[in-house]
Design a protein around this motif. Structure first.
Motif, PDB file in Angstrom:
ATOM      1  N   LEU A  50       0.747  -1.360   0.255  1.00 55.42           N
ATOM      2  CA  LEU A  50       0.026   0.179  -0.165  1.00 55.42           C
ATOM      3  C   LEU A  50       0.800   1.152   0.070  1.00 55.42           C
ATOM      4  O   LEU A  50       1.818   1.419   0.787  1.00 55.42           O
ATOM      5  CB  LEU A  50      -0.822  -0.019   1.118  1.00 55.42           C
ATOM      6  CG  LEU A  50      -2.010  -1.069   1.236  1.00 55.42           C
ATOM      7  CD1 LEU A  50      -2.911  -0.735   2.692  1.00 55.42           C
ATOM      8  CD2 LEU A  50      -3.088  -0.971  -0.023  1.00 55.42           C
ATOM      9  N   LEU A  51       0.728   1.936  -1.103  1.00 56.82           N
ATOM     10  CA  LEU A  51       1.371   3.239  -1.028  1.00 56.82           C
ATOM     11  C   LEU A  51       0.224   4.516  -0.317  1.00 56.82           C
ATOM     12  O   LEU A  51      -0.907   4.316  -0.882  1.00 56.82           O
ATOM     13  CB  LEU A  51       1.664   3.706  -2.687  1.00 56.82           C
ATOM     14  CG  LEU A  51       2.467   4.997  -2.783  1.00 56.82           C
ATOM     15  CD1 LEU A  51       3.291   4.785  -3.863  1.00 56.82           C
ATOM     16  CD2 LEU A  51       1.462   6.154  -3.114  1.00 56.82           C
ATOM     17  N   LYS A  52       0.622   5.340   0.296  1.00 60.79           N
ATOM     18  CA  LYS A  52      -0.205   6.261   1.076  1.00 60.79           C
ATOM     19  C   LYS A  52       0.331   7.589   0.736  1.00 60.79           C
ATOM     20  O   LYS A  52       1.397   8.017   1.124  1.00 60.79           O
ATOM     21  CB  LYS A  52      -0.288   5.976   2.541  1.00 60.79           C
ATOM     22  CG  LYS A  52      -0.690   4.613   2.913  1.00 60.79           C
ATOM     23  CD  LYS A  52      -0.679   4.148   4.532  1.00 60.79           C
ATOM     24  CE  LYS A  52      -1.100   2.861   4.666  1.00 60.79           C
ATOM     25  NZ  LYS A  52      -0.827   2.315   6.078  1.00 60.79           N
ATOM     26  N   ALA A  53      -0.464   8.486   0.386  1.00 64.47           N
ATOM     27  CA  ALA A  53      -0.123   9.883   0.123  1.00 64.47           C
ATOM     28  C   ALA A  53      -0.856  10.889   0.858  1.00 64.47           C
ATOM     29  O   ALA A  53      -2.383  10.615   0.880  1.00 64.47           O
ATOM     30  CB  ALA A  53      -0.398  10.260  -1.365  1.00 64.47           C
ATOM     31  N   THR A  54      -0.411  11.702   1.685  1.00 65.17           N
ATOM     32  CA  THR A  54      -1.118  12.660   2.691  1.00 65.17           C
ATOM     33  C   THR A  54      -1.016  13.856   1.799  1.00 65.17           C
ATOM     34  O   THR A  54      -0.029  14.425   1.421  1.00 65.17           O
ATOM     35  CB  THR A  54      -0.253  12.781   3.964  1.00 65.17           C
ATOM     36  OG1 THR A  54      -0.110  11.557   4.702  1.00 65.17           O
ATOM     37  CG2 THR A  54      -1.136  13.407   4.988  1.00 65.17           C
ATOM     38  N   GLY A  55      -2.500  14.235   1.591  1.00 70.08           N
ATOM     39  CA  GLY A  55      -2.567  15.661   1.144  1.00 70.08           C
ATOM     40  C   GLY A  55      -2.311  16.683   2.030  1.00 70.08           C
ATOM     41  O   GLY A  55      -2.406  16.588   3.170  1.00 70.08           O
ATOM     42  N   VAL A  56      -2.472  18.024   1.418  1.00 70.98           N
ATOM     43  CA  VAL A  56      -2.202  19.143   2.391  1.00 70.98           C
ATOM     44  C   VAL A  56      -3.257  19.378   3.242  1.00 70.98           C
ATOM     45  O   VAL A  56      -3.101  19.998   4.411  1.00 70.98           O
ATOM     46  CB  VAL A  56      -2.113  20.496   1.294  1.00 70.98           C
ATOM     47  CG1 VAL A  56      -0.709  20.403   0.367  1.00 70.98           C
ATOM     48  CG2 VAL A  56      -3.195  20.746   0.297  1.00 70.98           C
ATOM     49  N   ASP A  57      -4.783  18.856   3.153  1.00 78.16           N
ATOM     50  CA  ASP A  57      -5.472  18.947   4.035  1.00 78.16           C
ATOM     51  C   ASP A  57      -5.688  17.733   5.124  1.00 78.16           C
ATOM     52  O   ASP A  57      -6.328  17.745   5.966  1.00 78.16           O
ATOM     53  CB  ASP A  57      -7.047  18.888   3.280  1.00 78.16           C
ATOM     54  CG  ASP A  57      -7.298  17.805   2.594  1.00 78.16           C
ATOM     55  OD1 ASP A  57      -6.093  16.789   2.726  1.00 78.16           O
ATOM     56  OD2 ASP A  57      -8.346  17.432   1.790  1.00 78.16           O
ATOM     57  N   GLY A  58      -4.389  16.727   5.107  1.00 79.01           N
ATOM     58  CA  GLY A  58      -4.313  15.961   5.946  1.00 79.01           C
ATOM     59  C   GLY A  58      -5.114  14.517   5.539  1.00 79.01           C
ATOM     60  O   GLY A  58      -4.767  13.620   6.027  1.00 79.01           O
ATOM     61  N   THR A  59      -5.656  14.547   4.443  1.00 75.63           N
ATOM     62  CA  THR A  59      -6.439  13.331   4.017  1.00 75.63           C
ATOM     63  C   THR A  59      -5.306  12.380   3.564  1.00 75.63           C
ATOM     64  O   THR A  59      -4.405  12.831   2.673  1.00 75.63           O
ATOM     65  CB  THR A  59      -7.367  13.817   2.625  1.00 75.63           C
ATOM     66  OG1 THR A  59      -8.268  14.662   3.126  1.00 75.63           O
ATOM     67  CG2 THR A  59      -8.109  12.467   2.245  1.00 75.63           C
TER      68      THR A  59
END
Length: 134
Positions: A50-59
């Protein structure tokens, strides 16, 4: 020091993501790693995970990947995946990964020597990925 980096994820079928991220967790063949802004330049091979990306809004958005490469530098992380899908564990994504697992088990059964070790590791990584998606 920048607070964000550009994250792009593409597979042969389509572009799955292009966004500003604060961090990207990558299932690298050498071990899990987290890419953040101002990361030293590196290219790594992916393993199933699983690759996990954290967006600027924390999502945090999860993507299931089966292999490929990631190029990371100070202002971006670009992932070129052999197969990738949003890692929700549902429907088409799960069916595709189960198909990969079936084929990988067949190849592992036919492999010999060092190739067998690599094939069995790939099977184990796929099993772990499917379990993580549940």
């Amino acid at each position: 020091m920048a607070n964000t980096m550009q994250f792009d994820l593409v597979s042969p079928e389509k572009r799955l993501a292009s966004l500003e991220a604060t961090q990207v967790q990558i299932p690298a063949a050498e071990g899990d790693m987290t890419a953040m802004p101002d990361h030293a330049p590196v290219i790594v091979t992916l393993r199933p995970g699983l690759l996990k990306a954290t967006g600027v809004d924390g999502t945090v958005t999860q993507y299931a990947v089966t292999g490929g490469f990631a190029e990371i530098n100070a202002d971006s992380a670009s992932v070129l995946a052999e197969f990738a899908t949003v890692g929700d564990g549902q429907g088409t994504a799960r069916a595709a990964l189960e198909g990969f697992l079936e084929e990988a088990r067949k190849r592992a059964g036919e492999a010999q020597g060092e190739s067998k070790d690599v094939a069995e590791k790939f099977v184990a990584d796929l099993v772990h990925l499917l379990e993580a998606m549940e």
